[in-house]
Design a protein around this motif. Structure first.
Motif, short mmCIF file in Angstrom:
data_model
loop_
_atom_site.label_atom_id
_atom_site.label_comp_id
_atom_site.label_asym_id
_atom_site.label_seq_id
_atom_site.Cartn_x
_atom_site.Cartn_y
_atom_site.Cartn_z
N ALA A 66 68.90 32.34 30.99
CA ALA A 66 68.26 31.52 32.56
C ALA A 66 66.69 32.36 32.99
CB ALA A 66 68.91 31.19 33.18
N ALA A 67 67.96 34.02 32.87
CA ALA A 67 67.26 34.71 32.49
C ALA A 67 66.29 35.07 31.37
CB ALA A 67 68.06 35.67 33.37
N ALA A 68 65.67 35.14 31.02
CA ALA A 68 65.31 35.56 29.11
C ALA A 68 64.44 35.42 29.74
CB ALA A 68 65.38 34.23 28.45
N PRO A 69 63.81 37.70 29.43
CA PRO A 69 62.83 37.46 30.03
C PRO A 69 61.50 37.54 28.26
CG PRO A 69 63.70 39.33 28.37
CD PRO A 69 64.89 37.95 28.87
N GLN A 70 60.72 37.45 29.49
CA GLN A 70 59.06 36.83 28.95
C GLN A 70 58.33 37.69 27.82
OE1 GLN A 70 58.20 33.58 29.92
NE2 GLN A 70 59.57 33.63 31.52
N ASP A 71 58.81 38.85 27.78
CA ASP A 71 58.35 39.47 27.06
C ASP A 71 59.06 39.20 25.64
OD1 ASP A 71 58.97 43.15 27.75
OD2 ASP A 71 60.43 40.84 28.59
N LYS A 72 60.01 39.65 24.97
CA LYS A 72 61.42 39.30 24.58
C LYS A 72 61.48 37.64 23.90
CE LYS A 72 63.82 43.41 25.29
NZ LYS A 72 64.98 44.06 25.66
N VAL A 73 61.84 37.47 22.90
CA VAL A 73 62.34 36.26 22.46
C VAL A 73 64.15 36.32 22.51
CG1 VAL A 73 62.85 37.37 19.67
CG2 VAL A 73 62.51 34.95 20.57
N THR A 74 64.50 35.12 23.28
CA THR A 74 66.10 35.12 22.92
C THR A 74 66.55 33.92 22.77
OG1 THR A 74 65.48 35.99 25.63
CG2 THR A 74 68.25 34.84 24.99
N VAL A 75 67.64 33.94 22.03
CA VAL A 75 68.16 32.61 20.65
C VAL A 75 69.17 32.23 21.23
CG1 VAL A 75 68.78 31.86 19.33
CG2 VAL A 75 65.98 32.77 18.98
N ARG A 76 70.30 32.04 21.84
CA ARG A 76 71.45 30.99 21.68
C ARG A 76 72.15 30.31 21.00
NH1 ARG A 76 74.57 28.24 27.48
NH2 ARG A 76 76.26 28.67 26.87
N VAL A 77 72.87 30.27 20.07
CA VAL A 77 73.47 29.86 19.23
C VAL A 77 74.60 29.30 19.61
CG1 VAL A 77 73.96 29.30 16.69
CG2 VAL A 77 72.02 31.05 17.15
N SER A 78 75.05 28.10 19.64
CA SER A 78 76.56 27.47 20.21
C SER A 78 76.94 25.91 19.09
CB SER A 78 76.52 27.09 21.07
OG SER A 78 75.96 27.67 22.62
N ALA A 79 78.29 26.06 18.39
CA ALA A 79 79.36 25.31 17.45
C ALA A 79 80.24 24.40 18.47
CB ALA A 79 79.55 25.60 16.28
N PRO A 80 79.34 23.33 19.59
CA PRO A 80 80.27 22.45 20.17
C PRO A 80 80.88 21.58 19.02
CG PRO A 80 77.89 21.89 20.19
CD PRO A 80 77.96 23.19 19.23
N ASP A 81 80.24 21.04 17.88
CA ASP A 81 81.10 19.83 16.85
C ASP A 81 81.88 20.20 16.62
OD1 ASP A 81 77.71 18.12 18.39
OD2 ASP A 81 79.83 18.01 19.77
N GLY A 82 82.15 21.64 16.03
CA GLY A 82 82.61 21.54 14.72
C GLY A 82 82.13 24.37 14.43
N ARG A 83 82.93 24.45 13.09
CA ARG A 83 82.21 24.95 12.25
C ARG A 83 80.64 25.68 11.59
NH1 ARG A 83 87.59 27.87 10.29
NH2 ARG A 83 88.24 26.15 8.46
N SER A 84 80.51 26.79 11.58
CA SER A 84 79.37 26.42 10.92
C SER A 84 78.89 28.41 10.50
CB SER A 84 77.49 25.94 11.08
OG SER A 84 76.85 26.86 10.58
N TRP A 85 79.09 28.23 9.08
CA TRP A 85 78.74 29.68 8.78
C TRP A 85 76.72 29.75 9.53
CZ3 TRP A 85 73.94 31.33 5.93
CH2 TRP A 85 73.93 32.47 5.38
N ILE A 86 76.22 31.45 9.80
CA ILE A 86 75.07 31.71 10.63
C ILE A 86 74.37 32.87 10.37
CG2 ILE A 86 75.44 29.85 12.58
CD1 ILE A 86 75.83 32.38 14.32
N SER A 87 73.58 33.27 10.01
CA SER A 87 73.23 34.69 9.49
C SER A 87 71.48 34.96 10.85
CB SER A 87 72.61 34.31 8.09
OG SER A 87 71.57 36.02 8.26
N ALA A 88 71.97 35.53 11.49
CA ALA A 88 71.04 36.62 12.39
C ALA A 88 70.03 37.71 12.38
CB ALA A 88 71.21 35.89 13.53
N LYS A 89 68.69 37.35 12.05
CA LYS A 89 68.08 39.05 11.63
C LYS A 89 66.81 39.24 13.21
CE LYS A 89 68.69 39.69 6.90
NZ LYS A 89 68.29 39.05 5.82
N ASP A 90 66.58 40.69 12.94
CA ASP A 90 65.13 40.55 14.23
C ASP A 90 63.93 40.99 13.44
OD1 ASP A 90 66.79 44.20 15.06
OD2 ASP A 90 65.37 43.27 12.94
N HIS A 91 63.03 41.40 13.93
CA HIS A 91 61.96 41.19 13.61
C HIS A 91 61.81 42.18 11.83
CE1 HIS A 91 60.83 44.44 15.88
NE2 HIS A 91 60.21 44.54 15.41
#
Length: 285
Positions: free
Chosen positions: A195-220
């Motif tokens: 909710a308070a994500a700063p405007q000068d950044k990108v904020t990503v929230r990843v949730s797994a409510p229905d199962g599980r999954s492999w994920i990978s995240a990298k910055d710029h």
């Protein structure tokens, strides 16, 4: 002259039934992907840059070694992704893979390499600092009130203060009452971060409510922020100054919030998705 069987009792070669050996000549999944890549004039690096699949995994798949994929679900996703990158129809390759691996599987546990850390809720004790500050404020207020009242009213006022008269007690109790008020409830850490994500950044929230999954995240800069398994009910939040790159092993079980907004993409179960989000309104690169 006999026109029947040869003297040794064997059927002449010209009269033997034709054997269909097309099954023996069927090209393997890995070989088909490799040949299509070569025909398209692409190197392994080209395919890796286009799909963000690791070079070592592409080499292994082209050798029909699917172990580095981490399970049948992820192997099927990689096959689908690589086939599209080299302009192949993935459906026959997936059918061939399923036939060789016991049919289309249910999601399987990932290899130990991708075991994710479990998110443990942070325990919070009483806010003693706030209580202490409130108590100090109450004492200072009481002392200040006593001094001012004593200077204006003389000894009689001091006597009233000492005896705990009603006016003095009521005013002295006011700061204490304020101190006893419960602090404003704090929102859930993950929700408030979005909710308070700063405007000068990108904020990503990843949730797994229905199962599980492999994920990978990298910055710029391509620095790895997370590479592992997200179990059912868990979530991860990533933040960068300009861009977040995501790979979702099973996008159908994932729920995304980007810069405070829910992403409504209809991802299919078992599908591998590669996504890029930037600042401002959520937009996939």
């Amino acid at each position: 002259m006999s026109i029947g069987n040869s003297p040794d009792g064997n059927t002449p070669e010209d009269e033997r039934p034709f054997e269909d050996d097309r099954a023996a000549e069927q090209v393997s999944v890995g070989r088909a992907l490799q040949q299509a890549r070569i025909d398209a004039g692409l190197t392994v690096d080209d395919v890796s840059n286009a799909t963000r699949v690791r070079i070592t995994i592409i080499h292994a798949i082209e050798q029909d070694d699917f172990t580095p994929c981490g399970g049948d679900v992820y192997a099927r996703g990689h096959i689908r992704t690589l086939a599209r990158a080299v302009q192949l129809d993935p459906a026959p390759l997936l059918t061939q893979y399923d036939a060789a691996h016991g049919g289309r599987p249910a999601p399987t546990p990932a290899a130990p390499l991708f075991e994710a850390e479990r998110i443990r809720p942070e325990r919070r004790g009483p806010n003693w600092t706030a209580a202490m500050v409130a108590a100090i404020v109450a004492v200072i207020g009481f002392v200040g009130f006593t001094v001012v009242k004593g200077g204006d009213s003389g000894d009689d006022s001091k006597t009233q203060v000492a005896e705990g008269s009603t006016p003095t007690a009521s005013k002295a109790a006011s700061p204490t009452a304020d101190a006893s008020k419960p602090a404003d409830p704090k929102p859930d850490p993950s929700d408030s971060a979005i909710a308070a994500a700063p405007q000068d950044k990108v904020t990503v929230r990843v949730s797994a409510p229905d199962g599980r999954s492999w994920i990978s995240a990298k910055d710029h800069n391509g620095r790895m922020l997370f590479d592992g398994l997200l179990n059912q009910g868990e979530s991860k939040t990533f933040q960068d100054s300009s861009k977040i790159n995501l790979i979702l092993g099973d996008a159908g079980v994932i729920q995304l919030y980007v810069n405070g907004k829910k992403i409504e993409d209809d991802f299919r179960p078992g599908a591998v998705e590669r996504l890029t989000y930037t600042k401002g309104d959520p937009q996939v690169g």
